[in-house]
Design a protein around this motif. Structure first.
Motif, mmCIF file in Angstrom:
data_model
loop_
_atom_site.group_PDB
_atom_site.id
_atom_site.type_symbol
_atom_site.label_atom_id
_atom_site.label_comp_id
_atom_site.label_asym_id
_atom_site.label_seq_id
_atom_site.Cartn_x
_atom_site.Cartn_y
_atom_site.Cartn_z
ATOM 1 N N ASP A 1 3.229 9.155 5.668
ATOM 2 C CA ASP A 1 1.489 8.517 6.195
ATOM 3 C C ASP A 1 1.545 8.021 5.061
ATOM 4 O O ASP A 1 2.337 7.948 3.704
ATOM 5 N N ILE A 2 0.176 7.489 4.694
ATOM 6 C CA ILE A 2 -0.143 6.641 3.096
ATOM 7 C C ILE A 2 -1.562 7.411 3.283
ATOM 8 O O ILE A 2 -2.626 8.141 3.828
ATOM 9 N N PRO B 1 -13.554 12.933 2.686
ATOM 10 C CA PRO B 1 -13.250 14.717 1.767
ATOM 11 C C PRO B 1 -12.294 14.403 1.144
ATOM 12 O O PRO B 1 -11.882 15.225 1.656
ATOM 13 N N GLY B 2 -12.558 14.257 0.060
ATOM 14 C CA GLY B 2 -11.564 14.601 -0.852
ATOM 15 C C GLY B 2 -10.627 13.809 -0.188
ATOM 16 O O GLY B 2 -10.255 12.423 -0.284
ATOM 17 N N ARG B 3 -8.987 13.969 -0.894
ATOM 18 C CA ARG B 3 -8.383 13.370 -0.592
ATOM 19 C C ARG B 3 -7.489 13.181 1.065
ATOM 20 O O ARG B 3 -7.476 13.830 1.663
ATOM 21 N N ILE B 4 -6.864 11.756 1.652
ATOM 22 C CA ILE B 4 -7.279 11.795 3.496
ATOM 23 C C ILE B 4 -5.820 10.537 3.042
ATOM 24 O O ILE B 4 -5.514 10.388 2.003
ATOM 25 N N SER B 5 -5.737 10.517 3.976
ATOM 26 C CA SER B 5 -4.775 10.267 4.607
ATOM 27 C C SER B 5 -4.818 9.273 5.773
ATOM 28 O O SER B 5 -5.917 9.210 6.098
ATOM 29 N N LEU B 6 -3.596 8.454 6.093
ATOM 30 C CA LEU B 6 -4.608 7.429 7.285
ATOM 31 C C LEU B 6 -4.297 7.581 8.552
ATOM 32 O O LEU B 6 -5.507 7.878 9.252
ATOM 33 N N VAL B 7 -3.589 8.761 9.318
ATOM 34 C CA VAL B 7 -4.029 9.560 10.772
ATOM 35 C C VAL B 7 -5.294 11.092 9.877
ATOM 36 O O VAL B 7 -6.267 10.670 10.824
ATOM 37 N N ASP B 8 -5.736 10.877 9.071
ATOM 38 C CA ASP B 8 -6.809 11.721 8.696
ATOM 39 C C ASP B 8 -8.441 10.923 8.954
ATOM 40 O O ASP B 8 -9.477 11.095 9.627
ATOM 41 N N ILE C 1 0.692 -1.411 -0.397
ATOM 42 C CA ILE C 1 0.032 -0.110 -0.050
ATOM 43 C C ILE C 1 0.904 1.607 0.674
ATOM 44 O O ILE C 1 1.493 1.366 0.979
ATOM 45 N N PRO C 2 1.144 1.633 -1.346
ATOM 46 C CA PRO C 2 2.011 2.613 -0.958
ATOM 47 C C PRO C 2 1.538 4.467 -0.516
ATOM 48 O O PRO C 2 0.408 4.171 -0.034
ATOM 49 N N GLU C 3 2.519 5.217 -0.413
ATOM 50 C CA GLU C 3 2.570 5.924 0.479
ATOM 51 C C GLU C 3 1.300 7.472 -0.055
ATOM 52 O O GLU C 3 0.218 7.457 0.558
ATOM 53 N N GLY C 4 2.034 7.571 -1.403
ATOM 54 C CA GLY C 4 0.763 8.383 -2.036
ATOM 55 C C GLY C 4 0.862 9.803 -1.727
ATOM 56 O O GLY C 4 1.868 10.265 -0.475
ATOM 57 N N ASN C 5 -0.218 10.551 -2.238
ATOM 58 C CA ASN C 5 0.567 12.016 -1.489
ATOM 59 C C ASN C 5 -0.772 12.258 -1.805
ATOM 60 O O ASN C 5 -1.119 12.774 -2.776
ATOM 61 N N VAL C 6 -1.640 12.603 -0.782
ATOM 62 C CA VAL C 6 -2.451 13.771 -0.067
ATOM 63 C C VAL C 6 -3.180 15.206 -0.921
ATOM 64 O O VAL C 6 -3.614 15.659 -0.440
#
Length: 247
Positions: free
Chosen positions: A195-196, A144-151, A39-44
């Motif tokens: 974060d991811i 709500p849009g792009r979110i991370s794991l923390v979000d 599960i790659p990091e991505g860019n929120v």
């Protein structure tokens, strides 16, 4: 004392997130750097690519061709819509602009000279993430849009005081296959680990310490609600037969 469903939700998260505790079998999910490979990091913070998906509602406008235009059309479960003259056309996975260009190409091939097509997503189907386990408010939440794991964990009002921060599991469907990884929310929050990005359909489970042997077969064999019910029965049975603390 925790309510039955609170125990069920917490127990479900524990069962998934700690399928391998200190007294259990070897881990069944990748951890550390191996988890980021699955599960790659991505860019929120990057602009989000908004793709057409099943159940989205589109408006298709063909310039100067009102009979070919559609004020409102719903994408079917297979990702297709019906376009006058063209018939069934696959729209899923394309942005609105890309789908518009695809329709222009299709119309130009057989029916129109230099067509101009505009597509808009007028209503997007609900994008959801499931957050369960040792969180304050387990549930299914709209993204709500792009979110991370923390979000995502914050949507569930954060971890509880029994949460094990280094046992946060993320499950995802990739090319029809269910994959997952174990992440350290504490290290992510401290900026030590990246974060991811959490995607629609992901499942986030915050685990805890103290689970006995996990019922791993339920992970692949049972729907979400059935797992909840199964764990409730097992939990009640264990409480009745063994009053000693879990290890």
């Amino acid at each position: 004392m925790l309510s039955k469903w609170c125990r069920v939700a917490l127990g479900f998260g524990i069962m998934l997130a700690t399928a391998a505790c200190s007294t259990g079998p070897d881990p069944i999910l990748p951890v550390g750097s191996a988890a980021y490979e699955v599960i790659p990091e991505g860019n929120v913070f990057a602009p989000r690519r908004v793709e057409i998906g099943p159940s989205d509602t589109l408006r298709v406008t063909v310039f100067r061709e009102p009979d070919l235009s559609l004020d409102s059309v719903i994408v079917d479960p297979d990702g297709n819509i019906q376009i006058p003259l063209l018939g069934t056309v696959d729209a899923a996975g394309l942005t609105a602009a890309e789908f518009g260009r695809d329709l222009e190409r299709r119309f130009a091939t057989r029916f129109l000279v230099d067509p101009s097509v505009t597509v808009a997503i007028t209503q997007s189907s609900q994008r959801q993430v499931t957050v369960a386990g040792a969180v304050t408010q387990p549930g299914v939440f709209e993204i709500p849009g792009r979110i991370s794991l923390v979000d995502a964990v914050a949507l569930a009002r954060g971890p509880t005081n029994i949460a094990k921060y280094d046992q946060v599991v993320v499950f995802r469907r990739v090319s029809g296959e269910r994959v997952g990884g174990v992440f350290d929310l504490g290290a992510i929050s401290a900026g030590i680990s990246p974060d991811i990005e959490i995607l629609a359909g992901d499942q986030v489970i915050v685990g805890t310490d103290g689970l006995k042997q996990a019922y791993r077969d339920a992970l692949q064999a049972a729907p979400l609600l059935n797992v909840f019910q199964t764990f409730a029965v097992l939990s009640d049975s264990n409480n009745n037969n063994d009053n000693s603390p879990s290890n």
